[in-house]
Write a protein that holds these residues in place. Structure first.
Motif, PDB file in Angstrom:
ATOM      1  N   MET A  20      12.743   7.075   9.853  1.00 35.60           N
ATOM      2  CA  MET A  20      11.508   6.279   9.752  1.00 35.60           C
ATOM      3  C   MET A  20      10.761   6.618   8.465  1.00 35.60           C
ATOM      4  N   GLN A  21       9.695   5.858   8.187  1.00 31.93           N
ATOM      5  CA  GLN A  21       8.867   6.112   7.010  1.00 31.93           C
ATOM      6  C   GLN A  21       8.173   7.472   7.111  1.00 31.93           C
ATOM      7  N   MET A  22       7.745   7.966   5.962  1.00 28.97           N
ATOM      8  CA  MET A  22       7.120   9.286   5.867  1.00 28.97           C
ATOM      9  C   MET A  22       5.670   9.124   5.416  1.00 28.97           C
ATOM     10  N   GLN A  23       4.799  10.037   5.863  1.00 28.15           N
ATOM     11  CA  GLN A  23       3.405  10.015   5.444  1.00 28.15           C
ATOM     12  C   GLN A  23       3.224  10.744   4.112  1.00 28.15           C
ATOM     13  N   GLY A  24       2.240  10.299   3.330  1.00 27.14           N
ATOM     14  CA  GLY A  24       1.952  10.933   2.040  1.00 27.14           C
ATOM     15  C   GLY A  24       1.772   9.887   0.958  1.00 27.14           C
ATOM     16  N   ARG A  25       1.003  10.247  -0.062  1.00 25.08           N
ATOM     17  CA  ARG A  25       0.647   9.296  -1.125  1.00 25.08           C
ATOM     18  C   ARG A  25       1.859   8.795  -1.896  1.00 25.08           C
ATOM     19  N   ARG A  26       2.887   9.649  -2.022  1.00 28.39           N
ATOM     20  CA  ARG A  26       4.034   9.229  -2.830  1.00 28.39           C
ATOM     21  C   ARG A  26       4.927   8.228  -2.096  1.00 28.39           C
ATOM     22  N   TYR A  27       4.723   8.068  -0.789  1.00 31.39           N
ATOM     23  CA  TYR A  27       5.500   7.083  -0.021  1.00 31.39           C
ATOM     24  C   TYR A  27       4.757   5.753  -0.089  1.00 31.39           C
ATOM     25  N   ALA A  28       5.211   4.902  -1.001  1.00 29.56           N
ATOM     26  CA  ALA A  28       4.427   3.703  -1.336  1.00 29.56           C
ATOM     27  C   ALA A  28       5.336   2.504  -1.587  1.00 29.56           C
ATOM     28  N   ALA A  29       4.730   1.325  -1.496  1.00 25.64           N
ATOM     29  CA  ALA A  29       5.454   0.085  -1.807  1.00 25.64           C
ATOM     30  C   ALA A  29       5.680  -0.003  -3.311  1.00 25.64           C
ATOM     31  N   ARG A  30       6.805  -0.627  -3.700  1.00 30.98           N
ATOM     32  CA  ARG A  30       7.106  -0.828  -5.120  1.00 30.98           C
ATOM     33  C   ARG A  30       7.304  -2.322  -5.367  1.00 30.98           C
ATOM     34  N   ASP A  31       7.029  -2.716  -6.614  1.00 29.79           N
ATOM     35  CA  ASP A  31       7.385  -4.080  -7.028  1.00 29.79           C
ATOM     36  C   ASP A  31       6.787  -5.127  -6.070  1.00 29.79           C
ATOM     37  N   VAL A  32       5.478  -5.046  -5.893  1.00 31.00           N
ATOM     38  CA  VAL A  32       4.778  -5.912  -4.932  1.00 31.00           C
ATOM     39  C   VAL A  32       4.355  -7.213  -5.607  1.00 31.00           C
ATOM     40  N   HIS A  33       4.712  -8.332  -4.993  1.00 29.68           N
ATOM     41  CA  HIS A  33       4.331  -9.644  -5.559  1.00 29.68           C
ATOM     42  C   HIS A  33       3.812 -10.554  -4.449  1.00 29.68           C
ATOM     43  N   TYR A  34       2.693 -11.207  -4.761  1.00 26.39           N
ATOM     44  CA  TYR A  34       2.100 -12.178  -3.834  1.00 26.39           C
ATOM     45  C   TYR A  34       2.178 -13.539  -4.508  1.00 26.39           C
ATOM     46  N   ARG A  35       2.558 -14.534  -3.735  1.00 18.50           N
ATOM     47  CA  ARG A  35       2.639 -15.890  -4.294  1.00 18.50           C
ATOM     48  C   ARG A  35       2.103 -16.880  -3.269  1.00 18.50           C
ATOM     49  N   VAL A  36       1.349 -17.859  -3.748  1.00 21.50           N
ATOM     50  CA  VAL A  36       0.755 -18.831  -2.821  1.00 21.50           C
ATOM     51  C   VAL A  36       0.695 -20.215  -3.470  1.00 21.50           C
ATOM     52  N   ASP A  37       0.938 -21.245  -2.664  1.00 17.28           N
ATOM     53  CA  ASP A  37       0.658 -22.624  -3.070  1.00 17.28           C
ATOM     54  C   ASP A  37       0.367 -23.424  -1.798  1.00 17.28           C
ATOM     55  N   ASP A  38       0.311 -24.719  -1.891  1.00 17.86           N
ATOM     56  CA  ASP A  38      -0.075 -25.531  -0.725  1.00 17.86           C
ATOM     57  C   ASP A  38       0.987 -25.547   0.373  1.00 17.86           C
ATOM     58  N   GLU A  39       2.237 -25.251   0.013  1.00 14.85           N
ATOM     59  CA  GLU A  39       3.334 -25.291   1.004  1.00 14.85           C
ATOM     60  C   GLU A  39       3.636 -23.918   1.609  1.00 14.85           C
ATOM     61  N   THR A  40       3.519 -22.860   0.781  1.00 13.90           N
ATOM     62  CA  THR A  40       3.937 -21.540   1.249  1.00 13.90           C
ATOM     63  C   THR A  40       2.957 -20.455   0.808  1.00 13.90           C
ATOM     64  N   ALA A  41       3.074 -19.312   1.469  1.00 14.58           N
ATOM     65  CA  ALA A  41       2.391 -18.081   1.041  1.00 14.58           C
ATOM     66  C   ALA A  41       3.358 -16.956   1.349  1.00 14.58           C
ATOM     67  N   GLY A  71       0.799  -1.223   0.000  1.00 20.04           N
ATOM     68  CA  GLY A  71       0.000   0.000   0.000  1.00 20.04           C
ATOM     69  C   GLY A  71       0.826   1.265   0.000  1.00 20.04           C
ATOM     70  N   HIS A  72       0.224   2.340   0.530  1.00 21.76           N
ATOM     71  CA  HIS A  72       0.875   3.659   0.546  1.00 21.76           C
ATOM     72  C   HIS A  72       0.567   4.330   1.882  1.00 21.76           C
ATOM     73  N   ASN A  73       1.261   5.417   2.154  1.00 21.94           N
ATOM     74  CA  ASN A  73       1.120   6.081   3.459  1.00 21.94           C
ATOM     75  C   ASN A  73       0.192   7.303   3.418  1.00 21.94           C
ATOM     76  N   ASP A  74      -0.912   7.157   2.659  1.00 20.95           N
ATOM     77  CA  ASP A  74      -1.930   8.205   2.679  1.00 20.95           C
ATOM     78  C   ASP A  74      -3.308   7.548   2.733  1.00 20.95           C
ATOM     79  N   GLU A  75      -3.366   6.415   3.424  1.00 20.82           N
ATOM     80  CA  GLU A  75      -4.652   5.725   3.562  1.00 20.82           C
ATOM     81  C   GLU A  75      -5.514   6.464   4.579  1.00 20.82           C
ATOM     82  N   SER A  76      -6.822   6.198   4.539  1.00 25.89           N
ATOM     83  CA  SER A  76      -7.695   6.788   5.553  1.00 25.89           C
ATOM     84  C   SER A  76      -7.286   6.187   6.899  1.00 25.89           C
ATOM     85  N   HIS A  77      -7.163   7.013   7.930  1.00 23.04           N
ATOM     86  CA  HIS A  77      -6.695   6.540   9.248  1.00 23.04           C
ATOM     87  C   HIS A  77      -5.310   5.900   9.118  1.00 23.04           C
ATOM     88  N   ASN A  78      -4.458   6.512   8.311  1.00 25.93           N
ATOM     89  CA  ASN A  78      -3.150   5.944   7.972  1.00 25.93           C
ATOM     90  C   ASN A  78      -2.193   5.851   9.159  1.00 25.93           C
TER      91      ASN A  78
END
Length: 630
Positions: A476-497, A415-422
């Motif tokens: 530490m991290q900074m607040q604001g929409r431009r402070y965001a995660a990059r290159d996000v990947h999710y992977r799942v199978d029966d052994e790992t997530a 995500g990013h650091n400008d969420e509601s109730h961030n």
């Protein structure tokens, strides 16, 4: 679904019954229906609440109490008295509906009059909506906040349920209610487009939008006598609700967390239920995929018992309203959600005594009472789903196997650091073991003036250094929409997530970090693995990894900490312990005790939490390391 486009004012004028013809619940004149539909023990408990408030003193709300918010930052003292007034009135009204002998009417009249005499029905923390700003309310500019709307709906239901019986005290009571509802709620919302929560002047909306609209629709449907004006007012609600729905991610994820589901997705449900009911089923959008995904967020984020994934301002422990979960589940025809509602009801001893309520009470209490028996007839079952991925808000969760709390449970976010109730928490994660907290998100303390001010991030619970995250070159991290995660990947199978992401973008330039690739992986039935690979532009201070826990850490040998729960009464699981393995050749470690004096945090964690601080021994500009939980 674009509600305003599908149902223009002229169509609404045809669809909606006249305000005096809409009969959503039995009134005092049909009180036998309450006694048939609701178990006697529950009705008796509600009668007792009414009797407790007979001849009671109505708490006063002096100007100086309202000014406390600007003077000291305290918002709780005023709110407590204001909400108590509304609860007292709701208890008296329901008792009179059930008994019907006029015994409670004088006290009800006192409550109606006291509330109608208030200059402002909202709370001091929301006075920034008026041109004069914080301080005392300007009587010449009625503004509609959450609690003005809640109060309006309470009075609208009071008038509906008791109708002409109020005239036995004075015919001016109902007239006063109608005048105040029009002056304070109906007209301001109808004529203004600039209340921020509408989303008409700006794109930003949050839970305020459906929460206020649910009360506004109630007031308009019950109170507005002019059919054209009524249709225009309902259409205005649809127009603003469209803004809320359009702002929502397709995955149905609530970036405010599960605690706010009850006032975000569930308040939308309140609106849709009212519209469905008043239109005799013609306004029906419950098959819409987004409406369904929003509903299921509450089952997706359930860990076990009353523990839920709690990023942002959400608390780790939550008590979702079983009736809301049940009715929303029924509306979207989801048997798992209905079974979860029964599970929640069982855990909360729902129906052992009066049904709980808050704020305006009646808007949600009335449908809850009428559907209680069918909810309790459901077979209870917790969702305990194995895997979760919400790609839009970038939240994942995984457990070893579906239907079981055994072993580790992992949840992590991008995500990013400008969420509601961030909170500044990109890349943070939580771990539970056998359904109990291990590595935690502390959550949020009691709201004060500072919570929603420019000084929000001076509060420690909002800072990345008090989440399960690195502090890089002392930054530490900074607040604001431009402070965001990059290159996000999710992977799942029966052994790992696993979730992998680069969190370097969440830090300001002063952190001198080129990349920080974090991989958080659950090996089902075995362990959790945290791997960090980083490249710094410059080394200025040691790399620090912070891990928050509610457990006591003991070093059993270099590189292995045992994390023990402090025993909980009547819970055999509470003697659980886990081992945290870290590279002792690379890191010094220490545990920082954080004593909690805030009531909201104490409710979650008792009087203390711990921050485990791992500080690198080297001065390398790049490196990688792995921590494991076993």
């Amino acid at each position: 679904t674009r509600l305003a486009q599908t149902f223009p004012p002229e169509k609404l004028a045809e669809l909606l019954p006249a305000h005096h013809q809409w009969r959503p619940f039995p009134t005092i004149d049909e009180r036998q229906k309450w006694h048939v539909r609701v178990p006697a023990a529950i009705l008796d408990a509600h009668m007792q609440l009414g009797e407790k408030n007979l001849n009671a003193e109505w708490p006063d709300l002096p100007a100086t109490l309202m000014l406390e918010f600007t003077r000291t930052g305290n918002r709780s003292n005023f709110q407590e008295r204001s909400f108590t007034r509304r609860a007292m009135l709701a208890h008296l009204v329901l008792a009179e509906v059930l008994e019907g002998e006029g015994r409670f009417l004088d006290d009800i009249a006192n409550g109606i009059w006291a509330i109608c005499e208030e200059t402002y029905w909202g709370v001091p923390a929301h006075l920034n909506m008026q041109a004069e700003g914080y301080g005392l309310p300007d009587v010449s500019e009625p503004i509609v906040d959450l609690f003005a709307a809640e109060t309006g709906a309470l009075l609208a239901w009071t008038d509906y349920l008791l109708n002409a019986h109020l005239d036995n005290v004075s015919p001016l009571l109902r007239k006063r209610i109608a005048q105040e509802l029009d002056r304070r709620i109906i007209t301001p919302i109808l004529v203004r487009d600039d209340f921020w929560w509408m989303g008409l002047a700006d794109d930003f909306v949050n839970n305020w939008n459906p929460w206020i609209n649910s009360n506004y629709l109630t007031i308009v449907l019950l109170q507005e006598p002019d059919p054209q004006r009524r249709a225009a007012a309902v259409h205005k609600a649809l127009l603003t609700l469209d803004r809320f729905v359009q702002s929502y991610p397709a995955d149905g994820g609530c970036d405010e967390g599960p605690t706010y589901w009850g006032r975000a997705a569930a308040s939308l449900f309140d609106c849709l239920e009212l519209l469905y009911n008043a239109s005799d089923g013609v306004i029906d959008v419950f098959a819409d995929p987004l409406v369904r995904n929003m509903a299921r967020f509450i089952t997706h984020t359930h860990i076990d018992g009353n523990y839920f994934i709690n990023f942002a301002d959400a608390a780790p422990r939550s008590q979702p309203d079983p009736s809301l979960v049940y009715r929303y589940g029924k509306a979207i025809k989801d048997p798992h959600m209905m079974a979860f509602a029964a599970y929640l009801a069982q855990r909360q001893n729902y129906g052992d005594g009066a049904l709980p309520g808050n704020f305006g009470y009646l808007p949600r209490l009335l449908p809850a009472l009428m559907t209680f028996v069918e909810l309790k007839a459901q077979k209870p079952a917790a969702p305990h789903q194995r895997d979760l991925w919400l790609p839009d808000i970038q939240v994942m969760a995984a457990r070893s196997r579906a239907g079981s709390i055994d072993g580790f449970y992992l949840a992590a976010k991008g995500g990013h650091n400008d969420e509601s109730h961030n909170h500044n928490d990109i890349g943070s994660f939580i771990v539970y073991q056998d359904g109990l907290p291990l590595l935690i998100d502390v959550g949020v303390g009691t709201y004060t003036k500072q919570t929603f001010s420019p000084d929000r991030y001076k509060i420690w619970t909002m800072q990345s250094g008090f989440h399960n995250l690195p502090t890089i070159n002392g930054v530490m991290q900074m607040q604001g929409r431009r402070y965001a995660a990059r290159d996000v990947h999710y992977r799942v199978d029966d052994e790992t997530a696993e979730l992998t992401l680069d969190i370097a973008g969440a830090y300001p330039d002063s952190a001198m970090v080129q990349s920080w690739k974090r991989c958080i992986r659950l090996h089902r039935g075995q362990e959790i693995e945290l791997t960090e690979r980083y490249v710094l532009n410059e080394w200025r201070q040691p790399v620090v990894v912070n891990l928050m826990t509610s457990r006591v850490a003991t070093e059993i040998k270099p590189g292995i900490l045992r994390l023990d729960t402090e025993p909980l009464a009547n819970d055999a699981r509470s003697t659980a312990s886990a081992e945290l393995h870290f590279p002792a050749d690379r890191f010094f470690w220490r545990a920082e005790l954080i004593m909690l004096d805030d009531p909201a945090l104490q409710q979650s964690w008792g009087d203390r939490v711990y921050r485990l601080i791992f500080e690198s021994k080297d001065k390398n500009r790049q490196g990688d390391f792995t921590f494991r939980l076993r």
